[in-house]
Design a protein around this motif. Sequence first.
Motif, PDB file in Angstrom:
ATOM      1  N   THR A 149       0.845  -1.195   0.000  1.00 25.13           N
ATOM      2  CA  THR A 149       0.000   0.000   0.000  1.00 25.13           C
ATOM      3  C   THR A 149       0.878   1.242   0.000  1.00 25.13           C
ATOM      4  N   LYS A 150       0.524   2.201  -0.859  1.00 30.78           N
ATOM      5  CA  LYS A 150       1.277   3.451  -0.916  1.00 30.78           C
ATOM      6  C   LYS A 150       0.505   4.530  -0.149  1.00 30.78           C
ATOM      7  N   GLY A 151       1.235   5.428   0.452  1.00 28.64           N
ATOM      8  CA  GLY A 151       0.580   6.474   1.218  1.00 28.64           C
ATOM      9  C   GLY A 151       1.405   7.734   1.298  1.00 28.64           C
ATOM     10  N   TRP A 152       0.743   8.802   1.697  1.00 31.43           N
ATOM     11  CA  TRP A 152       1.385  10.098   1.899  1.00 31.43           C
ATOM     12  C   TRP A 152       0.886  10.663   3.221  1.00 31.43           C
ATOM     13  N   LEU A 153       1.772  11.297   3.961  1.00 35.35           N
ATOM     14  CA  LEU A 153       1.406  11.980   5.198  1.00 35.35           C
ATOM     15  C   LEU A 153       1.592  13.472   5.013  1.00 35.35           C
ATOM     16  N   ASN A 154       0.597  14.235   5.440  1.00 37.53           N
ATOM     17  CA  ASN A 154       0.691  15.682   5.355  1.00 37.53           C
ATOM     18  C   ASN A 154       1.446  16.217   6.568  1.00 37.53           C
ATOM     19  N   SER A 155       1.842  17.476   6.466  1.00 38.59           N
ATOM     20  CA  SER A 155       2.641  18.131   7.496  1.00 38.59           C
ATOM     21  C   SER A 155       2.074  17.939   8.897  1.00 38.59           C
ATOM     22  N   GLY A 156       2.925  17.513   9.832  1.00 33.23           N
ATOM     23  CA  GLY A 156       2.517  17.363  11.220  1.00 33.23           C
ATOM     24  C   GLY A 156       1.754  16.092  11.537  1.00 33.23           C
ATOM     25  N   SER A 157       1.634  15.174  10.558  1.00 29.16           N
ATOM     26  CA  SER A 157       0.854  13.947  10.752  1.00 29.16           C
ATOM     27  C   SER A 157       1.743  12.781  11.170  1.00 29.16           C
ATOM     28  N   VAL A 158       1.121  11.806  11.843  1.00 29.10           N
ATOM     29  CA  VAL A 158       1.842  10.630  12.339  1.00 29.10           C
ATOM     30  C   VAL A 158       1.043   9.371  12.009  1.00 29.10           C
ATOM     31  N   LEU A 159       1.734   8.343  11.524  1.00 25.46           N
ATOM     32  CA  LEU A 159       1.123   7.042  11.251  1.00 25.46           C
ATOM     33  C   LEU A 159       1.881   5.985  12.039  1.00 25.46           C
TER      34      LEU A 159
END
Length: 345
Positions: free
Chosen positions: A143-153
């Motif tokens: 799975t591909k993903g992107w995190l925006n500024s200030g986000s945590v996964l």
Amino acid sequence: MDKKQQEIFNIIENYLKGNGSRSSVARFAELFRGNKNETVLKKKMKADWDAISDEELQKADLSPVLYKIHFLINSEKKGKHSRNTTRKILHWYSRIAAMLLLPLLTIWGIYQLTSKDQTVSSTLVEVSAPLGSRVRMTLPDGTKGWLNSGSVLTYQAPFEKRSVSVEGEAFFDVRTDSLRPFLVQGPRSTVKVLGTRFNVKMWPGEELTEVVLEEGKVELLPVKSDRSFSMEPGEMLVYNSKERRLKRSQVKPEYYSAWIDGKLVLRGDSMQEMARELSRWFNVDVEVRDSKLQDYTFRATFVDEKLEDVLRLLKLTSPIEYKIIDNQRDKNGDFSRKKVIIFHK
């Protein structure tokens, strides 16, 4: 290579090797304040990448590599110094990697490969996007993903349950697996999918969960509710957990994932929402000092604009004035964040 570029390369190499005094660490940190060294830092990143990306490596299956990275970054066996160093390096590498659209963890992991007899146990993996940047990632299932500024996964490795937790904003292009649904868990809701592309906002401290579906099908399952809500492509669901109220609307999904391409889009955002977006996007503190502006809304799209340019354009189309207070160094040598004060004209 000119003298300045060589000096910067030497500072980085010494820091990565753990060499040097407090003053050398300070010089390293100083490289990443502002944009004056951006070109050289990109060259350094590219040089490091080219040094280890030979033809065989490009053809290799990097899933086991990623798995080892996750263990190395999160292992409790590492000492305090090692963890702090890793955190700092990941911070600046993530910013540069985001600019080059390179998979952050893959880059870091290739540097951190250890012997094949390394024992890997279950551990919590965390991927974060520092304020002012966006991070692209590939999860162990593809799975591909992107995190925006200030986000945590975060997620548990091994990644057998295909479940991640998100605090912030993320976009996913989920690899289809009919036997194992992909779950995105937030503070207030869970999104369940099989294979799809969607954007989700799940900020901690906020009552709203926002899901925008680009293709495929998803289900929104609010916490403390026995109901689930299915979605079709082109729909947006906004669930208010405090009021237990759902709003469904038709939208253009590309507007809500435009941040992946470096576009800051304001879609009728209130002053409070706009201030929050600017704060996360540019890593600044934003203070609104006039209550007259609270009901004002903003519609605009900015592509790779600097903070000063965004504020200047907003000023031309709305009744605002602003003041920018630059970073201030305290007695310990630390810098405060840049601050923006917004008030009515």
